[in-house]
Design a protein around this motif. Structure first.
Motif, PDB file in Angstrom:
ATOM      1  N   TYR A   1       9.272   2.308 -16.382  1.00 37.76           N
ATOM      2  CA  TYR A   1       8.143   1.572 -15.832  1.00 37.76           C
ATOM      3  C   TYR A   1       7.770   0.450 -16.779  1.00 37.76           C
TER       4      TYR A   1
ATOM      5  N   GLU B   1       2.888   2.205  -2.070  1.00 39.38           N
ATOM      6  CA  GLU B   1       2.975   2.815  -3.405  1.00 39.38           C
ATOM      7  C   GLU B   1       1.862   3.830  -3.608  1.00 39.38           C
ATOM      8  N   LEU B   2       0.704   3.512  -3.042  1.00 38.30           N
ATOM      9  CA  LEU B   2      -0.419   4.420  -3.205  1.00 38.30           C
ATOM     10  C   LEU B   2      -0.219   5.678  -2.376  1.00 38.30           C
TER      11      LEU B   2
ATOM     12  N   MET C   1       0.826  -1.204   0.000  1.00 40.01           N
ATOM     13  CA  MET C   1       0.000   0.000   0.000  1.00 40.01           C
ATOM     14  C   MET C   1       0.863   1.257   0.000  1.00 40.01           C
TER      15      MET C   1
ATOM     16  N   PHE D   1       3.253   9.055  -4.244  1.00 38.75           N
ATOM     17  CA  PHE D   1       3.392   8.967  -5.690  1.00 38.75           C
ATOM     18  C   PHE D   1       4.824   9.228  -6.059  1.00 38.75           C
TER      19      PHE D   1
ATOM     20  N   VAL E   1       2.887   6.809 -15.222  1.00 38.01           N
ATOM     21  CA  VAL E   1       1.647   6.157 -15.653  1.00 38.01           C
ATOM     22  C   VAL E   1       0.485   7.145 -15.623  1.00 38.01           C
ATOM     23  N   LEU E   2       0.433   7.931 -14.536  1.00 38.14           N
ATOM     24  CA  LEU E   2      -0.663   8.905 -14.433  1.00 38.14           C
ATOM     25  C   LEU E   2      -0.618   9.906 -15.577  1.00 38.14           C
TER      26      LEU E   2
ATOM     27  N   ILE F   1      -2.335   8.183 -18.407  1.00 37.72           N
ATOM     28  CA  ILE F   1      -3.749   7.781 -18.413  1.00 37.72           C
ATOM     29  C   ILE F   1      -4.692   8.876 -17.954  1.00 37.72           C
TER      30      ILE F   1
ATOM     31  N   GLN G   1       4.795   6.061 -10.612  1.00 38.59           N
ATOM     32  CA  GLN G   1       3.353   6.256 -10.668  1.00 38.59           C
ATOM     33  C   GLN G   1       2.998   7.477 -11.512  1.00 38.59           C
TER      34      GLN G   1
END
Lengths: 110, 323, 564, 489
Positions: D66, D3-4, D1, D7, D14-15, D18, D11
């Motif tokens: 990544y 990682e959440l 957790m 950031f 990727v963000l 997306i 991450q």
């Protein structure tokens, strides 16, 4: 020479043919058609590469799955392109008819 | 061995012949029909190249839907030409190109073909491909079909983008509508006013088609098939029903329709993001969950693809909804 | 107490003022503020002359005031301030507001170019002053002004591109450690493989700025099209960007460039005489002044050329002084023209103008006399010295001609000017007469000692703080020098000679711009024809089959090339 | 957790990819008046994401990688962000956000309408295009790049004819078909490369290629196909047939994005191919050919821009010329400063060109005329817009201290360093042409109007602020680059 290589040669030929049509044929619908032909020949070439990497397990032929996946993605993308191009051609036709009805000149070949 | 080689060469010759007709036939109808036939023969060729997944996709999308689309466009073009005899042909270029130019273009195209052919013949042996890596990694996904494994696990990002391509292409097609027609329904797909044969076909075929489509999606995990093939088949059945006048094309402002169209990609994205919570990163599947998650994604994708493809064939909205 | 903030403030003031122009309510006030904005720079320059080092670096751009820079900056700031004072008086409100929008960036560039301490900041300031001068020249809304501004732009841009290329070449042998300071540049230049290209391009680019023949044609057109009050600052201050460029970037102390030096000296002298010859045939007073500028700047260039030829660092000092003097005097002359064009000629003004005009020729007891005296030991008594004397004679002739044309100037509708305009002219004239005297010990000290036969002391030329006692001491020594009488005569004879010719001669007029007008019509037609052909070619290239062919052609070409 | 909770760079990469994708899908699904707010919110979140990513990459001097789904290449697809990537990413983000904010009031539904066609299309396809562009920047996989480039085209084409004018349909079709031709060639090349080494990952391929003494025919053909295909998408002369009508005919915010962002995508891939796959290829004949075409583009684009009578076609031709500068990077690649110069030029041109097109849009809307000869009085009516136009124009011209200047300086330096002096000629001559068309506009616009009674315009403040922001960013970029010191190492 194995069969897949023959398919590769055929694809090379179709690529040349359809490139010629894409460049020379002035009708947009025919250009779109030629594009589809071109795309399909390119995919065949991918398929030939996949087959080269494959073989036979228990007598059933198999091919490299990665190019196959790429082809499936490519086919969908090509379909999207075709849809968009055809929609544009139809819209252009409609606009052209409208201008024709008003008897005005509309230059688009520039 | 020689017999199969002869069969392959025969297939190839038919393909070449159909390609030449597609490229050079004068009447557009003939060219499109030849292209559809070419697509079907090509599906056979894909089987010969040991790519059954591709064969299914080619038959469904490459030949079927594309052919249908082009056929419709050619027909519409012809009708308009008859209705407006003085209309200029749309051209992207001046048609009367200089003969010298044509010869040079032909020579260069032939050059490209020749170099390609040479390259195909001289490709290095043995080939270095990814058969082994995929075979080693596949069990982790719980799938039996390596192509589905590549599509939904190893290269899931491609598939995600591919599913959104369809959504955005649909927005693109819709964008061509008249402002007044916005929010309304696409033109009816009914080919003829009243045809018993078509109605019958429209009533008879869809149940089988839908069944077949669902099977294709379900089988895709372990055997040839998958979301795109299944979705295309479903879409084809829907289009058939539409052309028989058995159903109405929904309006583009319809909320449920829009949700159906985007739900596949959205869910894909959501499950991809959930990979973070599962500690396997974006677009990763937690161990043991992968097959179930992939099936969920494929199911919604099949639905979204079917609706999107159907709407793509239906085209841009034409009539405004009554206020 | 540190006052290092003064230099950045001084250089940024005009730009900050430009920002206020964004507010439409403040905009009409701008013309009334113009006189105020250069004052911080003036203070900074005076402080620097007193030996207080000022410098700052911002994002790779460094600025610093050494004495040559400070001297020119002081003179320029004075001119900008007083000319700015006259702006609201000679132009109507909307016109003055519009002029201010270009005035401010030109001012910013013109001040910054003297404070620039490395290649980049120099080019930055140089480009700003060159580009924004375009707006001042094209200010008036008539076809002549547009024409002149267009011509100016082509010349200025070509010049700037040459300077840019030269700067890149000058910077090429430098590393990140040495930085781009002028010292590093001139030190690295003699061993650089690109030295000839760099110096050649530099001379070409800066030559356009200072109007070396045959690159001078834009100047008369521009100066006569611009409002005279703007011409005052362009001809006075902005054109000195070229001189400071030559002073900073030519490797004079190294003495390895004698061929280029000779070329610059010869070109400068040719320009000096060319300006005189064409100038006396002009009818418009502004054009006469423009040709006079060409001539004077040519002489300055030739001074630097001789310096480069003989590796004489004193030439820089003399050139700085000469330029500062010309800056102030040319400012006065244009400002007088500006006032007279509005209110009509007055004998008091004409008398003052005559005095200052003859100062350019070296009239004894004016600052010009000092300037000419400073040239002597550098140019020597040979051919070049003689030619310089003849040029002074020509300048006399030209200035008398200017006064005659000025006297004949009749405004369309004579108006009474606001007193601030006359105040500006008066103050500027006083400055032109007095300020150079104050600057002499710093810049011309050694050349003048040489000229007067005094022993040259070992005091370094640059960076001696200015002080009153030093100043008095200097002049006491000079006045008692034995060679004074001879020097006086050397400077005076050309003046008398020129005056005599002026009386005897009467020449028919020529249009301003001479060569440019002849080339222009033909050139424009050819350029238009080429443009048409290129457009036609591009049209063919855009045909679908041609583009498709090109694409496939490139595929094959690249493939074959890569296969090698 | 954990990682959440935090950031990190991974991450964020990727963000960055997306967020716009999600925004586009949601804007499409929900539609109506909400679409606009979803897109604007997406832009703001994306701005935060990209700025944080850039901060991490620049501050810690790291390269963020990544592996999507945890699958290692050659099986999986890898994302990668280094300093150069985040710079372009940041530029695109600034351009996108500013364009969206400046266009926020366009195509709004009337009170009795639910949504407008153009509104939905714009607010859906713009974030979609953004997602595609970010994918092009971040992805390390040749096929993934193909898909992203295709999405980029599919989003750009409908935007070109957003206004529904007949001539824009033809322009859009031309654009689509030529871009498709380019893509097919690229795809064919990528396929051949897969056939050689069984991977599409740029990093792995670079390793393989570095082992070669001599390129096999398949690789040569593949690179030729890919290079030419990508060049068709960058509209380098003589493959520029589609650009002028498309970029000039599209609505101004779309033109801004097309010229500032979309044409750059293919160029970035081209840079990857030539700098990462084949380092040290500066002296090959191909690089020289690319340089020649670049020079040709500079001259042709500049002359044609000078000869246009309307503002937007002029700016469109200017894009062709400016793309030419980028192609000079290839023959000059031997010098250390060439890579930085190309990158800086790309970014400063993006910012300046977006400002120019947006300014032109405001001029058309509020001044009512974009014929250059009719612009007299513009300086009086829309001073701020004209100011932004001028600053952006100066950046194109390469006046100091703009980004355009520093880029040009570094290019010239590269020309000297490599001893290929000839390349300095188009660089300098192009500056002259650029100055010609920029000053031509300024000269007319600063004249007093023929009819003095022109009212001061009512250009929305947000639009003006965004245009100025873009123009000034181009200027600040130059200052920042100067601050890093010369020459770049």
């Amino acid at each position: 020479m194995v069969a897949s290589t023959w398919f590769g040669l055929g694809a090379a030929l179709i690529i040349g043919l359809s490139l010629f049509q894409v460049i020379i044929n002035p009708e947009p619908l025919r250009k779109v058609l030629a594009f589809n032909l071109l795309g399909s020949a390119v995919f065949v070439l991918f398929g030939v590469l996949a087959r080269r990497g494959g073989g036979r397990i228990d007598g059933v032929a198999f091919a490299d799955p990665v190019p196959q996946a790429l082809i499936i993605t490519g086919l969908v993308v090509a379909f999207a392109a075709t849809v968009l191009a055809v929609a544009l051609v139809l819209r252009l036709l409609q606009a052209e008819c409208a201008t024709q009805d008003h008897d005005t000149e509309c230059r688009i070949d520039d | 061995m020689t017999l199969t080689l002869f069969a392959d060469l025969g297939l190839l010759i038919i393909l070449l012949g159909l390609a030449i007709i597609t490229a050079f036939a004068r009447p557009a109808f003939v060219a499109v029909a030849a292209y559809m036939a070419y697509g079907l023969v090509m599906a056979l060729a894909w089987v010969r190249l040991a790519a059954v997944d591709v064969a299914l996709t080619e038959a469904a999308i490459g030949s079927g839907l594309t052919g249908m689309l082009l056929l419709g466009a050619v027909a519409w073009n012809q009708r308009q030409t008859e209705a407006h005899p003085r209309r200029r042909q749309i051209r992207l270029q001046v048609p009367a190109t200089h003969p010298l130019l044509i010869i040079v273009v032909a020579a260069v195209c032939a050059g490209v073909s020749a170099v390609l052919a040479w390259v195909v013949v001289t490709l290095p042996e043995p080939p270095t491909l990814q058969v082994e890596q995929v075979r080693l990694a596949l069990p982790a996904t719980g799938l039996g079909n390596p192509v589905t494994g590549v599509l939904l696990a190893f290269r899931a990002i491609d598939t995600l983008l591919e599913s959104v391509v369809l959504v955005f292409a649909l927005v693109g097609v819709w964008s061509l509508a008249d402002d007044a027609a916005w929010g309304g329904r696409p033109r009816s797909l009914r080919l003829v006013q009243h045809s018993h044969a078509l109605t019958l076909l429209g009533q008879l075929l869809p149940p089988f088609g839908v069944l077949m489509g669902l099977y294709l999606f379900w089988a895709g995990a372990d055997a040839p098939g998958g979301a795109f093939q299944g979705g295309t088949l479903l879409a084809a059945m829907w289009v058939l029903a539409l052309s028989a006048g058995l159903a109405k094309v929904p309006a583009v402002s319809n909320r449920q329709l829009r949700l159906l169209i985007s739900i596949g990609s959205l869910l894909f994205l959501a499950i991809g993001l959930a990979g973070w919570a599962g500690g396997v990163g974006f677009l990763g599947y937690p161990a043991g969950w992968s097959k179930a998650l992939i099936l969920i994604i494929e199911a919604t994708l099949t639905l979204s693809i079917a609706v999107t493809l159907g709407m793509l064939v239906a085209g841009r909205p034409h009539r405004a909804l009554p206020r | 107490m540190t006052i290092q903030w003064l230099l950045p403030v001084a250089l940024a003031t005009p730009l900050v003022a430009l920002l206020t122009a964004l507010c439409s309510r403040l905009r009409p006030w701008l013309p009334n503020l113009l006189w105020l904005l250069p004052l911080p720079a003036l203070v900074a320059a005076v402080l620097a002359l007193h030996g207080i080092p000022l410098a700052f670096t911002l994002s790779g751009l460094s600025f610093a005031l050494d004495q040559p820079g400070a001297m020119l900056l002081a003179a320029a700031a004075l001119l900008w301030s007083l000319a700015g004072l006259a702006v609201p008086a000679v132009l109507d409100q909307p016109s003055a507001t519009r002029l201010s929008l270009w005035w401010l960036p030109t001012l910013a560039g013109s001040l910054a170019v003297f404070g620039a301490a490395d290649l980049l900041s120099f080019y930055l300031a140089y480009a700003i002053v060159g580009m924004s001068s375009w707006g001042l020249i094209g200010h008036a809304d008539h076809i002549q002004a547009r024409h002149a501004a267009g011509g100016y732009l082509i010349f200025a841009l070509s010049g700037e591109l040459c300077v840019l290329m030269a700067c890149v070449l000058l910077a090429a042998p430098l590393s990140a450690q040495t930085g781009l300071s002028f010292d590093a540049v001139t030190a690295a230049l003699p061993s650089s493989p690109w030295r000839h290209a760099a110096v050649g391009l530099l001379m070409l680019g800066l030559g356009i700025k200072i109007g070396l023949v045959p690159l001078h044609s834009w100047m008369p057109l521009a100066y006569s099209a611009a409002p005279p009050v703007a011409a005052a600052v362009i001809a006075g201050a902005a054109s000195k960007a070229g001189i400071i460029g030559l002073i900073r970037l030519l490797p004079i102390a190294e003495g390895l460039m004698s061929t280029w030096g000779l070329m610059l000296a010869v070109l400068g002298l040719v320009t000096a005489f060319y300006g005189l010859l064409i100038g006396v045939k002009q009818r418009q007073p502004a054009a006469v002044l423009a040709y006079s500028s060409i001539s004077q700047l040519g002489l300055t260039a030739s001074l630097l050329g001789v310096g480069l030829m003989s590796a004489e660092p004193l030439s820089r000092a003399a050139a700085v002084f000469y330029a500062a003097h010309h800056l102030l005097v040319k400012g006065v002359l244009f400002l007088a023209l500006a006032l007279i064009m509005v209110s009509g000629a007055r004998w008091r003004v004409l008398l003052g103008v005559t005095l200052l005009g003859l100062s350019l020729a070296g009239l004894p007891l004016t600052a010009g006399f000092l300037a000419k005296l400073g040239l002597k030991p550098i140019l020597g008594d040979g051919t070049i010295g003689l030619l310089a004397s003849l040029a002074a004679a020509g300048t006399t002739l030209l200035m008398l001609h200017f006064v005659r044309r000025l006297a004949a100037t009749q405004p369309v509708s004579p108006t009474v000017l606001a007193p601030q305009a006359w105040l500006a002219l008066g103050l500027l004239s006083l400055a032109a007469l007095i300020v150079p005297w104050l600057l002499v010990p710093l810049s011309l000290g050694q050349p003048m000692r040489l000229a007067l036969g005094l022993p040259v002391d070992q005091i370094p030329i640059w960076n001696v703080p200015w002080s009153l006692t030093r100043w008095i001491e200097f002049w006491q020594q000079l006045i008692s020098a034995p060679g004074l009488g001879k020097a006086l005569w050397q400077v005076l004879w050309p003046l008398l000679f020129g005056g005599l010719i002026a009386l005897a001669l009467w020449l028919p007029p020529l249009p301003p711009g001479d060569v440019l007008l002849l080339v222009e019509r033909l050139g424009l037609r050819i350029v238009c024809r080429i443009g048409e052909q290129i457009q036609r070619l591009e049209h063919h290239l855009r045909a679908w089959p041609v583009a498709g062919l090109a694409l496939l052609g490139l595929v094959l070409l690249f493939a074959v090339m890569l296969m090698g | 957790m954990t990682e959440l909770a935090v950031f990190g760079g991974k991450q964020l990469v990727v963000l960055a990819l997306i967020m716009p994708l999600l925004g586009a899908l949601l804007a499409f699904t929900i539609g109506g008046r909400t679409a606009r707010w979803i897109a604007l919110l997406t832009a703001l979140v994306e701005l935060v994401v990209v700025v944080s990513l850039a901060w991490i990459v620049v501050d810690q001097q790291i390269v963020v990688e990544y592996q999507l789904g945890g699958w290692e290449p050659p099986l999986g697809v890898r994302l990668r962000a280094d300093g150069a990537t985040v710079l372009v990413l940041l530029t695109a983000t600034v351009v996108m956000t500013a364009t969206m904010i400046s266009a926020h009031a366009d195509w709004q539904p009337l009170p009795d309408q639910h949504e407008t066609r153009a509104g939905l299309v714009f607010w859906t396809l713009l974030p979609a295009l953004w997602a595609a562009f970010n994918t092009v920047l971040l992805s390390q996989d040749l096929f993934n790049l193909f898909v992203a480039l295709e999405i980029l085209t599919f989003c750009a084409v409908p935007l070109v004819c957003l206004n529904g004018k007949a001539e824009t349909f033809a322009a859009a079709l031309r654009y689509l078909l030529f871009a498709l031709l380019g893509s097919v060639l690229y795809l064919l090349g990528a396929g051949l490369i897969y056939g050689l080494w069984g991977t599409l990952d740029i990093g792995l391929l670079a390793l393989e290629i570095s082992k070669l003494n001599r390129y096999p025919p398949a690789l040569s053909l593949a690179l030729g196909l890919m290079t030419a295909g990508l060049m068709a998408k960058t509209a380098i002369v003589p493959l520029h047939l589609w650009l002028p009508p498309a970029h000039a005919g599209a609505p101004a915010p779309v033109s801004a994005i097309l010229s500032a962002v979309v044409v750059k995508a293919a160029f970035v891939v081209l840079l990857r191919l030539w700098f990462e796959l084949m380092p040290g290829s500066a002296d090959t004949m191909v690089a020289q050919t690319q340089g020649v075409l670049g020079g040709l583009a500079i001259v042709l684009g500049g002359v044609l821009a000078l000869r246009q009578s309307r503002l937007k076609p002029m700016i469109a031709y200017s894009t062709i010329a400016q793309m030419g500068y980028l192609f000079l990077v290839f023959p000059l690649a031997g010098a250390a400063s060439a890579w930085g110069a190309g990158l800086l030029h790309l970014c400063s041109h993006a910012l300046a060109k977006a400002a120019l097109f947006l300014a032109a849009g405001q001029i058309i809307t509020h001044f009512g005329d974009d014929r250059i000869d009719h612009l007299a009085g513009l300086g009086h009516v829309m001073p701020l817009t004209l100011l932004a136009f001028g600053v952006a124009g100066f950046s194109l011209m390469g006046l100091p201290p703009t980004g355009g200047f520093v880029a040009k300086w570094w290019l010239l330096q590269a020309a000297i360093e490599t001893g290929h002096w000839g390349w300095a000629v188009p660089i300098l001559f192009g500056g002259l042409l650029t100055a010609g068309y920029v000053f031509r506009v300024l000269a007319v616009a600063l004249r007093p109007a023929a009819t003095p009674a022109l009212a001061a315009s009512t250009v929305p403040h947000t639009a003006n602020a965004m245009i100025l922001l873009l123009a000034l960013s181009s200027l600040l970029l130059g200052l920042a680059a100067l601050g890093t010191g010369l020459p770049p190492q």
